[in-house]
Design a protein around this motif. Sequence first.
Motif, PDB file in Angstrom:
ATOM      1  N   MET A   1       0.822  -1.202   0.000  1.00 58.90           N
ATOM      2  CA  MET A   1       0.000   0.000   0.000  1.00 58.90           C
ATOM      3  C   MET A   1       0.862   1.260   0.000  1.00 58.90           C
ATOM      4  O   MET A   1       0.603   2.221  -0.720  1.00 58.90           O
ATOM      5  N   ASP A   2       1.936   1.243   0.812  1.00 59.71           N
ATOM      6  CA  ASP A   2       2.844   2.384   0.846  1.00 59.71           C
ATOM      7  C   ASP A   2       3.502   2.590  -0.508  1.00 59.71           C
ATOM      8  O   ASP A   2       3.695   3.717  -0.957  1.00 59.71           O
ATOM      9  N   ALA A   3       3.882   1.481  -1.158  1.00 59.89           N
ATOM     10  CA  ALA A   3       4.505   1.564  -2.477  1.00 59.89           C
ATOM     11  C   ALA A   3       3.541   2.181  -3.485  1.00 59.89           C
ATOM     12  O   ALA A   3       3.918   3.032  -4.296  1.00 59.89           O
ATOM     13  N   ALA A   4       2.284   1.758  -3.436  1.00 57.22           N
ATOM     14  CA  ALA A   4       1.290   2.303  -4.359  1.00 57.22           C
ATOM     15  C   ALA A   4       1.081   3.797  -4.107  1.00 57.22           C
ATOM     16  O   ALA A   4       0.921   4.585  -5.047  1.00 57.22           O
ATOM     17  N   THR A   5       1.090   4.200  -2.846  1.00 59.29           N
ATOM     18  CA  THR A   5       0.921   5.611  -2.499  1.00 59.29           C
ATOM     19  C   THR A   5       2.052   6.452  -3.059  1.00 59.29           C
ATOM     20  O   THR A   5       1.847   7.598  -3.475  1.00 59.29           O
ATOM     21  N   TYR A   6       3.258   5.880  -3.114  1.00 58.61           N
ATOM     22  CA  TYR A   6       4.415   6.600  -3.653  1.00 58.61           C
ATOM     23  C   TYR A   6       4.438   6.566  -5.181  1.00 58.61           C
ATOM     24  O   TYR A   6       4.691   7.588  -5.839  1.00 58.61           O
ATOM     25  N   VAL A   7       4.156   5.409  -5.731  1.00 56.19           N
ATOM     26  CA  VAL A   7       4.348   5.210  -7.174  1.00 56.19           C
ATOM     27  C   VAL A   7       3.246   5.847  -8.002  1.00 56.19           C
ATOM     28  O   VAL A   7       3.522   6.513  -9.012  1.00 56.19           O
ATOM     29  N   LEU A   8       1.995   5.663  -7.614  1.00 59.52           N
ATOM     30  CA  LEU A   8       0.887   6.109  -8.460  1.00 59.52           C
ATOM     31  C   LEU A   8       0.916   7.607  -8.760  1.00 59.52           C
ATOM     32  O   LEU A   8       0.776   8.003  -9.928  1.00 59.52           O
ATOM     33  N   PRO A   9       1.100   8.482  -7.759  1.00 60.85           N
ATOM     34  CA  PRO A   9       1.175   9.915  -8.098  1.00 60.85           C
ATOM     35  C   PRO A   9       2.316  10.240  -9.055  1.00 60.85           C
ATOM     36  O   PRO A   9       2.170  11.077  -9.945  1.00 60.85           O
ATOM     37  N   ALA A  10       3.470   9.553  -8.878  1.00 62.71           N
ATOM     38  CA  ALA A  10       4.608   9.800  -9.765  1.00 62.71           C
ATOM     39  C   ALA A  10       4.289   9.369 -11.195  1.00 62.71           C
ATOM     40  O   ALA A  10       4.605  10.074 -12.160  1.00 62.71           O
ATOM     41  N   LEU A  11       3.638   8.224 -11.339  1.00 61.42           N
ATOM     42  CA  LEU A  11       3.273   7.754 -12.675  1.00 61.42           C
ATOM     43  C   LEU A  11       2.221   8.656 -13.318  1.00 61.42           C
ATOM     44  O   LEU A  11       2.286   8.944 -14.518  1.00 61.42           O
ATOM     45  N   LEU A  12       1.267   9.101 -12.533  1.00 58.17           N
ATOM     46  CA  LEU A  12       0.230   9.983 -13.076  1.00 58.17           C
ATOM     47  C   LEU A  12       0.814  11.323 -13.504  1.00 58.17           C
ATOM     48  O   LEU A  12       0.419  11.889 -14.535  1.00 58.17           O
ATOM     49  N   LYS A  13       1.775  11.827 -12.729  1.00 57.01           N
ATOM     50  CA  LYS A  13       2.446  13.070 -13.116  1.00 57.01           C
ATOM     51  C   LYS A  13       3.229  12.867 -14.410  1.00 57.01           C
ATOM     52  O   LYS A  13       3.197  13.711 -15.312  1.00 57.01           O
ATOM     53  N   GLY A  14       3.918  11.723 -14.515  1.00 53.36           N
ATOM     54  CA  GLY A  14       4.637  11.410 -15.744  1.00 53.36           C
ATOM     55  C   GLY A  14       3.701  11.259 -16.925  1.00 53.36           C
ATOM     56  O   GLY A  14       4.007  11.711 -18.044  1.00 53.36           O
ATOM     57  N   ALA A  15       2.537  10.640 -16.699  1.00 56.60           N
ATOM     58  CA  ALA A  15       1.545  10.481 -17.766  1.00 56.60           C
ATOM     59  C   ALA A  15       1.034  11.839 -18.240  1.00 56.60           C
ATOM     60  O   ALA A  15       0.831  12.050 -19.446  1.00 56.60           O
ATOM     61  N   TRP A  16       0.853  12.756 -17.299  1.00 58.77           N
ATOM     62  CA  TRP A  16       0.395  14.099 -17.658  1.00 58.77           C
ATOM     63  C   TRP A  16       1.423  14.808 -18.537  1.00 58.77           C
ATOM     64  O   TRP A  16       1.075  15.449 -19.538  1.00 58.77           O
ATOM     65  N   ILE A  17       2.711  14.667 -18.195  1.00 55.73           N
ATOM     66  CA  ILE A  17       3.763  15.286 -18.995  1.00 55.73           C
ATOM     67  C   ILE A  17       3.799  14.656 -20.390  1.00 55.73           C
ATOM     68  O   ILE A  17       3.938  15.348 -21.402  1.00 55.73           O
ATOM     69  N   SER A  18       3.680  13.327 -20.467  1.00 54.52           N
ATOM     70  CA  SER A  18       3.635  12.652 -21.761  1.00 54.52           C
ATOM     71  C   SER A  18       2.485  13.174 -22.612  1.00 54.52           C
ATOM     72  O   SER A  18       2.638  13.445 -23.813  1.00 54.52           O
ATOM     73  N   LEU A  19       1.317  13.320 -21.990  1.00 56.47           N
ATOM     74  CA  LEU A  19       0.143  13.799 -22.722  1.00 56.47           C
ATOM     75  C   LEU A  19       0.325  15.241 -23.166  1.00 56.47           C
ATOM     76  O   LEU A  19      -0.023  15.605 -24.298  1.00 56.47           O
ATOM     77  N   LEU A  20       0.914  16.053 -22.307  1.00 58.07           N
ATOM     78  CA  LEU A  20       1.151  17.460 -22.644  1.00 58.07           C
ATOM     79  C   LEU A  20       2.115  17.585 -23.822  1.00 58.07           C
ATOM     80  O   LEU A  20       1.878  18.349 -24.760  1.00 58.07           O
ATOM     81  N   VAL A  21       3.194  16.813 -23.787  1.00 53.37           N
ATOM     82  CA  VAL A  21       4.155  16.827 -24.894  1.00 53.37           C
ATOM     83  C   VAL A  21       3.485  16.352 -26.177  1.00 53.37           C
ATOM     84  O   VAL A  21       3.675  16.938 -27.253  1.00 53.37           O
ATOM     85  N   ALA A  22       2.686  15.298 -26.078  1.00 51.65           N
ATOM     86  CA  ALA A  22       2.014  14.755 -27.263  1.00 51.65           C
ATOM     87  C   ALA A  22       1.059  15.779 -27.874  1.00 51.65           C
ATOM     88  O   ALA A  22       1.000  15.921 -29.102  1.00 51.65           O
ATOM     89  N   VAL A  23       0.323  16.491 -27.035  1.00 57.44           N
ATOM     90  CA  VAL A  23      -0.621  17.494 -27.541  1.00 57.44           C
ATOM     91  C   VAL A  23       0.129  18.640 -28.223  1.00 57.44           C
ATOM     92  O   VAL A  23      -0.222  19.065 -29.335  1.00 57.44           O
ATOM     93  N   GLN A  24       1.181  19.143 -27.569  1.00 55.68           N
ATOM     94  CA  GLN A  24       1.929  20.258 -28.143  1.00 55.68           C
ATOM     95  C   GLN A  24       2.647  19.855 -29.427  1.00 55.68           C
ATOM     96  O   GLN A  24       2.565  20.554 -30.445  1.00 55.68           O
ATOM     97  N   ALA A  25       3.355  18.724 -29.379  1.00 53.15           N
ATOM     98  CA  ALA A  25       4.073  18.263 -30.573  1.00 53.15           C
ATOM     99  C   ALA A  25       3.099  17.886 -31.681  1.00 53.15           C
ATOM    100  O   ALA A  25       3.363  18.129 -32.866  1.00 53.15           O
ATOM    101  N   GLY A  26       1.957  17.295 -31.311  1.00 56.17           N
ATOM    102  CA  GLY A  26       0.968  16.905 -32.306  1.00 56.17           C
ATOM    103  C   GLY A  26       0.371  18.110 -33.018  1.00 56.17           C
ATOM    104  O   GLY A  26       0.226  18.101 -34.242  1.00 56.17           O
ATOM    105  N   ALA A  27       0.019  19.156 -32.260  1.00 57.81           N
ATOM    106  CA  ALA A  27      -0.567  20.348 -32.872  1.00 57.81           C
ATOM    107  C   ALA A  27       0.427  21.012 -33.825  1.00 57.81           C
ATOM    108  O   ALA A  27       0.074  21.368 -34.960  1.00 57.81           O
TER     109      ALA A  27
END
Length: 217
Positions: free
Chosen positions: A1-27
């Motif tokens: 549970m502690d691992a999930a609490t640490y990992v999930l926010p980091a992965l979601l933040k990374g996913a947001w950056i990936s999506l942001l880059v994809a939107v900007q580069a795609g446009a």
Amino acid sequence: MDAATYVLPALLKGAWISLLVAVQAGALGLAIAVAAGALREMANPILRFAIGLYVEFFRGTSAFIQIYWAYFALPMLGVRLSALEAGTAVLALNIGAYGTEIVRGALKAVPRGQREACHALGLPVWITYVKVLIPQALTRAILPFGNLMVDLLKGTALLSAITVTELTFAGRQAVSSIGHPFLIFGAVLVLYLIMAAPIAWGARAFDRRARRWQTEA
């Protein structure tokens, strides 16, 4: 549970950056593709040659090396970009190169009678392309562009090479910190799928709508 609490926010933040880059580069990449694809179909041989060089360079060289070159070599020429800017610019130029060929092929698929009608009416070339040919070509390019956007989203993983903390890099950091590569990289795969699926579904839905519009028109 502690691992999930640490990992999930980091992965979601990374996913947001990936999506942001994809939107900007795609446009930016789509804008390049439409402009370059249309210009490559026009009569100026110098312009066609220059755009052809651009397309072949970015299609024929490794995007991974291009990102390294933009981030590490350009500063030697006085051009300094952040890791995020360098990665986004390189991805946009790659999408533009592949998209140029999609637009070019779609323009060739527009019935020749459309060009001849515009010529008979005395319409300027730029109006012929902007008002008649490009809108029809883009309806034929929806699915290929959708596939290109999915590839772009996955390609944001290349930015981990220059320490942009996108989804792949966030996953690698988490594995280095706490282990559990099976679970963490499995979660990374799922997040990529969650982000890519709406792009593919949206492209198919938009394509169906465009085809109905063409039929009704």
